[in-house]
Design an enzyme around this catalytic site. Structure first.
Site, PDB file in Angstrom:
ATOM      1  N   PRO A  95      50.512  21.702  46.359  1.00 63.57           N
ATOM      2  CA  PRO A  95      49.551  20.839  46.814  1.00 63.57           C
ATOM      3  C   PRO A  95      50.068  19.319  46.728  1.00 63.57           C
ATOM      4  O   PRO A  95      49.330  18.530  47.051  1.00 63.57           O
ATOM      5  CB  PRO A  95      48.773  21.048  45.498  1.00 63.57           C
ATOM      6  CG  PRO A  95      49.226  22.009  44.805  1.00 63.57           C
ATOM      7  CD  PRO A  95      50.474  22.741  45.275  1.00 63.57           C
ATOM      8  N   GLU A 122      53.517  26.354  36.868  1.00 65.38           N
ATOM      9  CA  GLU A 122      53.165  25.218  36.743  1.00 65.38           C
ATOM     10  C   GLU A 122      54.068  24.235  37.599  1.00 65.38           C
ATOM     11  O   GLU A 122      53.784  22.969  37.835  1.00 65.38           O
ATOM     12  CB  GLU A 122      53.480  24.526  35.280  1.00 65.38           C
ATOM     13  CG  GLU A 122      52.736  25.293  34.310  1.00 65.38           C
ATOM     14  CD  GLU A 122      51.312  25.519  34.366  1.00 65.38           C
ATOM     15  OE1 GLU A 122      50.640  24.270  34.476  1.00 65.38           O
ATOM     16  OE2 GLU A 122      50.600  26.444  34.394  1.00 65.38           O
ATOM     17  N   ARG A 160      49.684  32.040  66.380  1.00 66.27           N
ATOM     18  CA  ARG A 160      49.104  32.115  67.365  1.00 66.27           C
ATOM     19  C   ARG A 160      49.259  31.192  68.567  1.00 66.27           C
ATOM     20  O   ARG A 160      48.588  31.123  69.612  1.00 66.27           O
ATOM     21  CB  ARG A 160      47.441  32.185  66.983  1.00 66.27           C
ATOM     22  CG  ARG A 160      47.086  30.910  66.363  1.00 66.27           C
ATOM     23  CD  ARG A 160      45.688  30.908  65.877  1.00 66.27           C
ATOM     24  NE  ARG A 160      44.706  30.986  66.802  1.00 66.27           N
ATOM     25  CZ  ARG A 160      44.127  30.236  67.528  1.00 66.27           C
ATOM     26  NH1 ARG A 160      44.704  29.071  67.626  1.00 66.27           N
ATOM     27  NH2 ARG A 160      43.190  30.218  68.542  1.00 66.27           N
ATOM     28  N   ASP A 175      40.613  25.019  71.581  1.00 67.20           N
ATOM     29  CA  ASP A 175      40.311  25.280  70.144  1.00 67.20           C
ATOM     30  C   ASP A 175      39.865  24.077  69.512  1.00 67.20           C
ATOM     31  O   ASP A 175      40.184  22.953  69.824  1.00 67.20           O
ATOM     32  CB  ASP A 175      41.941  25.734  69.277  1.00 67.20           C
ATOM     33  CG  ASP A 175      42.236  27.071  69.579  1.00 67.20           C
ATOM     34  OD1 ASP A 175      41.244  27.734  69.997  1.00 67.20           O
ATOM     35  OD2 ASP A 175      43.150  27.217  68.972  1.00 67.20           O
TER      36      ASP A 175
HETATM   37 CL1  6GU Z   1      50.402  24.918  49.303  1.00 69.14          CL
HETATM   38  N1  6GU Z   1      49.593  25.500  47.041  1.00 69.14           N
HETATM   39  C1  6GU Z   1      48.962  25.502  46.260  1.00 69.14           C
HETATM   40  N2  6GU Z   1      49.176  26.190  45.069  1.00 69.14           N
HETATM   41  N3  6GU Z   1      47.702  24.915  46.003  1.00 69.14           N
HETATM   42  C2  6GU Z   1      47.185  24.533  47.347  1.00 69.14           C
HETATM   43  C3  6GU Z   1      48.224  24.309  48.280  1.00 69.14           C
HETATM   44  C4  6GU Z   1      49.282  24.837  48.185  1.00 69.14           C
HETATM   45  N4  6GU Z   1      47.641  23.663  49.533  1.00 69.14           N
HETATM   46  C5  6GU Z   1      46.375  23.637  48.842  1.00 69.14           C
HETATM   47  N5  6GU Z   1      46.224  23.844  47.614  1.00 69.14           N
END
Ligand code: 6GU
Length: 249
Positions: A95, A122, A160, A175
Site C-alpha cells: 500500500p 505488518e 491483456r 478500453d
Molecule cells: Cl499492493 N498490498 C496491500 N497489502 N494492500 C493494498 C495494496 C497492496 N494496494 C492497495 N492496498
C-alpha cells in the site's frame, strides 16, 4: 513475457490464472507465470519466513534472507551468464507503493520479464526495499491483507495488453482509461428489450455518425462520473470547448 511471483500463499493464485483471456495468453505462450513459495527458500527446520520486529511492536516482519534468495535464484536460473539485468523490474506490492494506473501497466507490458513480491503481515524487512526492489506498487487507497490480490490485478492488466492476448475480435484500444476516457455504452440484441430500445444511431449503419456518437458518449460519461480524468484526456479543440461549456454552466 515471463512473470515470477513470490508469495507466502501460492494457493491463492489457483483459480484466477486458469480462466479466460489469461489462460489463452498462457496457451499461446505469450506469457509464462511462475508462482514461488517464499517458504521454499528457507533453510531452517521450521521454514521461518518472518520474525519479531526490532524495536518491538505488534506483528511480524518478513525476513530478508528467503526473499533475497528467491529473487537471486530466479535471476541466476534465467540469466546464467550474468548477475541479471539492469532493466528487470523487481516490484514489491505494498500500500506504500506508487498508485497503479493503466499507464504503468503499459510501461510494464514492454518488459520481457517481471518479478513481483507480495508483501504480508505488518511489513517486510526494509533492506528488501532498499537493496532488492526496483519499484513499489499499490493498487488503491485501501488495505488488503496481502499483496497477492494486487499482484493478480497487475498481472491481469499487463497480460491483456500483450499483442495477441485479446484475439482479433477484442481490442484494448477503446478500453476505459487507455483513451483517458471511460468507455461508451454498448448494446447487443434484441433491438427492444422490455420497452427499452437501443439508441437509433447504432442501427443507422452510418459509421461516421456512430463513431461521433460513441466519442460524445464517452466524453459525457467521463464528465459525469470521473471529471478528474478529463484534465489529462486527449481531446480535440471542439471537444474541449464542449466540455468547458458544460462544466461552466
Ligand atoms: Cl499492493 N498490498 C496491500 N497489502 N494492500 C493494498 C495494496 C497492496 N494496494 C492497495 N492496498
Amino acid at each position: 513475457m515471463r512473470i515470477d511471483i513470490l508469495t507466502l500463499f501460492p494457493g491463492m493464485f489457483q483459480g484466477p490464472f486458469n480462466e479466460s483471456i489469461f489462460q489463452r495468453a498462457v496457451d499461446k505462450e505469450l506469457v509464462m507465470v511462475n508462482i514461488h513459495n517464499i517458504r521454499d527458500y528457507t533453510h531452517d527446520k521450521h521454514h521461518t519466513v518472518d520474525d519479531y520486529a526490532y524495536g518491538g511492536g505488534i506483528g511480524m516482519v518478513i525476513k530478508a534472507e528467503p526473499v533475497f534468495e528467491a529473487v537471486e535464484s530466479i535471476i541466476s536460473e534465467v540469466y546464467p551468464d550474468s548477475d541479471g539485468r539492469d532493466d528487470l523490474p523487481v516490484i514489491l506490492l505494498t500500500p506504500q507503493g506508487r498508485l497503479f494506473r493503466q499507464k504503468i501497466a503499459e510501461e510494464l507490458s514492454g518488459h520481457s520479464h517481471l518479478i513481483l513480491i507480495c508483501g504480508h503481515y505488518e511489513g517486510i524487512d526494509e533492506r528488501i526495499r532498499e537493496h532488492l526492489v526496483t519499484d513499489e506498487v499499490s493498487i488503491g487507497d485501501y488495505v488488503l491483507s496481502g499483496g497477492e490480490l494486487a499482484a493478480m490485478v497487475l498481472t491481469d492488466t499487463v497480460v491483456r495488453l500483450l499483442p495477441g492476448a485479446l484475439g482479433s475480435k477484442d481490442s484494448a484500444r477503446d478500453d476505459s482509461h487507455s483513451t483517458g476516457l471511460l468507455e461508451y455504452p454498448q448494446y447487443t440484441r434484441p433491438e427492444i428489450y422490455r420497452d427499452w430500445p437501443v439508441p437509433q444511431v447504432l442501427l443507422s449503419g452510418n459509421h461516421g455518425q456512430i463513431a461521433r456518437w460513441r466519442r460524445q458518449q464517452a466524453i459525457l460519461r467521463t464528465l459525469e462520473r470521473r471529471p478528474d480524468l478529463l484534465d489529462k484526456a486527449d481531446l480535440g479543440a471542439e471537444e474541449r470547448a464542449l466540455v468547458e461549456k458544460i462544466q461552466g454552466s
